[in-house]
Scaffold this active site. Structure first.
Site, PDB file in Angstrom:
ATOM      1  N   SER A 166       1.029  -1.282  -0.062  1.00  0.00           N
ATOM      2  CA  SER A 166      -0.064   0.008  -0.092  1.00  0.00           C
ATOM      3  C   SER A 166       0.875   1.252  -0.126  1.00  0.00           C
ATOM      4  O   SER A 166       1.577   1.360   0.811  1.00  0.00           O
ATOM      5  CB  SER A 166      -0.866  -0.023   1.217  1.00  0.00           C
ATOM      6  OG  SER A 166      -1.592   1.306   1.546  1.00  0.00           O
ATOM      7  N   LYS A 191      -1.049  -1.142  -4.569  1.00  0.00           N
ATOM      8  CA  LYS A 191      -2.486  -0.137  -4.009  1.00  0.00           C
ATOM      9  C   LYS A 191      -1.872   1.316  -3.938  1.00  0.00           C
ATOM     10  O   LYS A 191      -1.043   1.477  -3.054  1.00  0.00           O
ATOM     11  CB  LYS A 191      -3.049  -0.774  -2.589  1.00  0.00           C
ATOM     12  CG  LYS A 191      -4.120  -0.034  -2.063  1.00  0.00           C
ATOM     13  CD  LYS A 191      -4.756  -0.355  -0.796  1.00  0.00           C
ATOM     14  CE  LYS A 191      -4.785   0.226   0.319  1.00  0.00           C
ATOM     15  NZ  LYS A 191      -5.568  -0.488   1.376  1.00  0.00           N
ATOM     16  N   LYS A 246      -3.000   5.030  -2.536  1.00  0.00           N
ATOM     17  CA  LYS A 246      -3.933   5.720  -1.779  1.00  0.00           C
ATOM     18  C   LYS A 246      -4.243   7.142  -2.592  1.00  0.00           C
ATOM     19  O   LYS A 246      -3.254   7.645  -3.301  1.00  0.00           O
ATOM     20  CB  LYS A 246      -3.102   6.321  -0.550  1.00  0.00           C
ATOM     21  CG  LYS A 246      -2.661   5.338   0.315  1.00  0.00           C
ATOM     22  CD  LYS A 246      -4.164   4.641   1.007  1.00  0.00           C
ATOM     23  CE  LYS A 246      -4.037   3.688   2.216  1.00  0.00           C
ATOM     24  NZ  LYS A 246      -5.305   3.247   3.008  1.00  0.00           N
ATOM     25  N   ASP A 269      -7.378   3.025  -3.116  1.00  0.00           N
ATOM     26  CA  ASP A 269      -7.929   3.274  -1.849  1.00  0.00           C
ATOM     27  C   ASP A 269      -8.277   4.756  -1.387  1.00  0.00           C
ATOM     28  O   ASP A 269      -7.117   5.523  -1.311  1.00  0.00           O
ATOM     29  CB  ASP A 269      -6.977   2.575  -0.808  1.00  0.00           C
ATOM     30  CG  ASP A 269      -7.846   2.528   0.836  1.00  0.00           C
ATOM     31  OD1 ASP A 269      -8.972   3.066   0.830  1.00  0.00           O
ATOM     32  OD2 ASP A 269      -7.286   1.885   1.862  1.00  0.00           O
ATOM     33  N   GLU A 305     -11.260   1.010  -3.658  1.00  0.00           N
ATOM     34  CA  GLU A 305     -11.609   0.702  -2.003  1.00  0.00           C
ATOM     35  C   GLU A 305     -12.213   1.963  -1.559  1.00  0.00           C
ATOM     36  O   GLU A 305     -11.621   3.165  -1.270  1.00  0.00           O
ATOM     37  CB  GLU A 305     -10.427   0.375  -1.523  1.00  0.00           C
ATOM     38  CG  GLU A 305     -10.353  -0.229  -0.145  1.00  0.00           C
ATOM     39  CD  GLU A 305      -8.951  -0.684   0.597  1.00  0.00           C
ATOM     40  OE1 GLU A 305      -8.178  -0.872  -0.202  1.00  0.00           O
ATOM     41  OE2 GLU A 305      -9.097  -0.661   1.930  1.00  0.00           O
ATOM     42  N   ASP A 311     -13.921  -1.273   3.124  1.00  0.00           N
ATOM     43  CA  ASP A 311     -13.018  -1.387   4.193  1.00  0.00           C
ATOM     44  C   ASP A 311     -13.739  -0.736   5.401  1.00  0.00           C
ATOM     45  O   ASP A 311     -14.692  -1.604   5.963  1.00  0.00           O
ATOM     46  CB  ASP A 311     -11.920  -0.636   3.951  1.00  0.00           C
ATOM     47  CG  ASP A 311     -10.683  -0.775   5.137  1.00  0.00           C
ATOM     48  OD1 ASP A 311     -11.224  -0.878   5.884  1.00  0.00           O
ATOM     49  OD2 ASP A 311      -9.581  -0.105   4.607  1.00  0.00           O
ATOM     50  N   LYS A 345     -10.312  -6.906   7.658  1.00  0.00           N
ATOM     51  CA  LYS A 345      -9.090  -6.333   8.667  1.00  0.00           C
ATOM     52  C   LYS A 345      -9.595  -6.905   9.799  1.00  0.00           C
ATOM     53  O   LYS A 345     -10.702  -6.578  10.344  1.00  0.00           O
ATOM     54  CB  LYS A 345      -8.856  -4.866   8.784  1.00  0.00           C
ATOM     55  CG  LYS A 345      -8.272  -4.203   7.632  1.00  0.00           C
ATOM     56  CD  LYS A 345      -8.185  -2.890   7.817  1.00  0.00           C
ATOM     57  CE  LYS A 345      -7.529  -2.391   6.501  1.00  0.00           C
ATOM     58  NZ  LYS A 345      -7.711  -0.599   6.684  1.00  0.00           N
ATOM     59  N   GLY A 363      -4.471  -4.111   6.116  1.00  0.00           N
ATOM     60  CA  GLY A 363      -3.522  -3.922   6.848  1.00  0.00           C
ATOM     61  C   GLY A 363      -3.572  -2.543   7.602  1.00  0.00           C
ATOM     62  O   GLY A 363      -4.345  -1.818   7.195  1.00  0.00           O
TER      63      GLY A 363
HETATM   64  O1  OSB Z   1      -7.410   1.865   4.413  1.00  0.00           O
HETATM   65  O2  OSB Z   1      -6.326   0.171   4.222  1.00  0.00           O
HETATM   66  C1  OSB Z   1      -6.284   1.040   4.701  1.00  0.00           C
HETATM   67  C2  OSB Z   1      -3.161   1.848   6.962  1.00  0.00           C
HETATM   68  C3  OSB Z   1      -3.927   2.730   8.152  1.00  0.00           C
HETATM   69  C4  OSB Z   1      -5.028   2.726   8.215  1.00  0.00           C
HETATM   70  C5  OSB Z   1      -6.007   2.270   7.014  1.00  0.00           C
HETATM   71  C6  OSB Z   1      -5.402   1.580   5.825  1.00  0.00           C
HETATM   72  C7  OSB Z   1      -3.874   1.562   5.689  1.00  0.00           C
HETATM   73  C8  OSB Z   1      -3.140   0.915   4.755  1.00  0.00           C
HETATM   74  C9  OSB Z   1      -1.950   0.244   5.040  1.00  0.00           C
HETATM   75  O3  OSB Z   1      -3.648   0.831   3.622  1.00  0.00           O
HETATM   76  C10 OSB Z   1      -1.874  -1.212   4.787  1.00  0.00           C
HETATM   77  C11 OSB Z   1      -0.729  -2.043   5.206  1.00  0.00           C
HETATM   78  O4  OSB Z   1      -0.562  -2.121   6.543  1.00  0.00           O
HETATM   79  O5  OSB Z   1       0.294  -2.051   4.366  1.00  0.00           O
HETATM   80 MG    MG Z   2      -8.503   1.054   3.351  1.00  0.00          MG
END
Ligand code: OSB
Ligand code: MG
Length: 368
Positions: A135, A161, A163, A188, A213, A238, A262, A290
């Site tokens: 991510s 992924k 952001k 995401d 996402e 999510d 999660k 994650g």
């Molecule tokens: O939305 O998936 C998410 C990290 C913190 C809070 C929300 C998210 C995330 C990540 C990190 O996308 C994913 C990872 O742990 O590698």
């Molecule tokens: Mg997410």
């Protein structure tokens, strides 16, 4: 086997690089590590609540409060025969899934260890390697994003992924797609958009994304259904999914075609497995999200992701993507097929490093 003591330990761990999302930038990760003990055995869990109520209303401080005042007293003395019973024990407490999950997952680790089996086997995992991606946080420019993605692709990650947030979307994603035509790419938004932004997603619909996402509000499944009707690309929820019923409602409404599980968000392993089973029965792919976990949370995620319905790569990157010195080991390393190996030893298969834990500790308390 009765739970004899519970330790709550708040730690802060510096990230190897800052992580920017539509919520803001984070340079280190605060969390609460919990240890449940029975006799000589110890089970470990990690509360994924962050420093502020951005991703979730839960924070390190609310989690500590709920753990100390409401969850720990219920679990002390509990006869842990069947870890699926821990969720029922916590049923009178509304919400606070991340606080509940930390203890529930620690109990799964403890139960696996007392049976001498791996957490994967206790959960019903079906494979010894799980497909993973990375991510990637929001970067200063599309070119900077392409450079960052290239480093991860060179490391061997087969799924990226990105952001996104308003102003950091189309141009960024288009640049990455052009530079890496064969890489699996998903985005995401962490709830940063509204239905009025549908045209942005329609324009990204042609970029061959694996999924989009949580584009809309964290508590919405109605507008997501409207947006999904406008797109070919699958939406993935999510933040909107906290319970098996949330998943059922979202799928019945057509709010998404993929679900990110999660364990922290949904209250632990039992409920993760229930959502997995529901999705599997409907041929809905799931993947493990994650929360920038330490190796303790990562080991739990890797075991969960070995269940057969986890058919898409998880946000479970190698340890080195997150922390230079983790509080537990051994580190997870990326295999050449963009997978992590699932530990086969008893329980979660990682052990805390007492020295690293001590260095990272902000606060610790033990309850008996
Ligand atoms: O939305 O998936 C998410 C990290 C913190 C809070 C929300 C998210 C995330 C990540 C990190 O996308 C994913 C990872 O742990 O590698
Ligand atoms: Mg997410």
């Amino acid at each position: 086997m009765n739970i004899e003591s519970i330790e709550l330990r708040q730690i802060t761990l510096p990230l190897v690089s800052p992580f920017t999302t539509s919520f803001g930038t984070q340079s280190d990760r605060p969390c609460v590590i919990v240890t449940v003990r029975a006799g000589e055995a110890a089970g470990y869990g990690e509360c994924v609540a962050g420093d502020g109520p951005w991703y979730s209303y839960e924070t390190v401080a609310t989690a500590w409060h709920v753990l100390e005042e409401f969850l720990t007293p219920r679990l002390l003395g509990f006869d842990l025969d069947d870890p699926t019973a821990v969720w029922d024990l916590f049923a009178p407490i509304r919400g606070h899934n991340m606080a509940k999950a930390a203890l529930e997952m620690a109990c799964w680790d403890l139960a696996a260890k007392t049976r001498g089996v791996s957490l994967r086997d206790l959960l019903g995992g079906a494979r010894d390697r799980v497909a993973v991606g990375v991510s990637v946080g929001i970067q200063a420019s599309p070119a900077a994003l392409v450079d960052t993605v290239r480093r991860y692709v060179d490391d061997g990650y087969a799924r990226i992924k990105l952001k996104i947030a308003p102003g950091h979307d189309e141009a960024y994603v288009t640049a990455v797609r052009a530079a890496f035509p064969d890489t699996l790419v998903q985005v995401d938004a962490n709830s940063a958009y509204t239905l009025a932004d549908a045209p942005i997603f329609q324009r990204m619909d042609g970029l061959d994304l694996l999924l989009i996402e949580q584009p809309l509000a964290d508590d919405d499944i109605v507008d997501h259904a409207a947006l999904q009707r406008e797109l070919r690309t699958p939406l993935c929820l999510d933040e909107s999914i906290h319970a098996p019923d949330d998943a059922r409602h979202a799928l019945d409404l057509g709010s998404c075609r993929v679900i990110n599980i999660k364990p922290g968000r949904v209250g632990g392993h039992r409920r993760s497995r229930e959502i997995h089973d529901l999705c599997r029965a409907r041929d809905i792919p799931v993947w493990c999200g994650g929360m920038l976990e330490t190796n303790i949370g990562r080991a739990h995620n890797v075991a969960l992701a070995s269940l057969p319905g986890f058919t898409l790569p998880g946000d479970i990157s190698a340890s080195a993507r997150y922390y230079a010195h983790d509080v537990a080991g051994p580190d997870f390393t990326l295999n050449s097929d963009s997978t992590l190996s699932v530990p086969s030893g008893p329980g979660i298969g990682v052990e805390p490093d007492p020295t690293a834990l001590e260095v990272a500790t902000d606060r610790v308390e033990t309850f008996r």
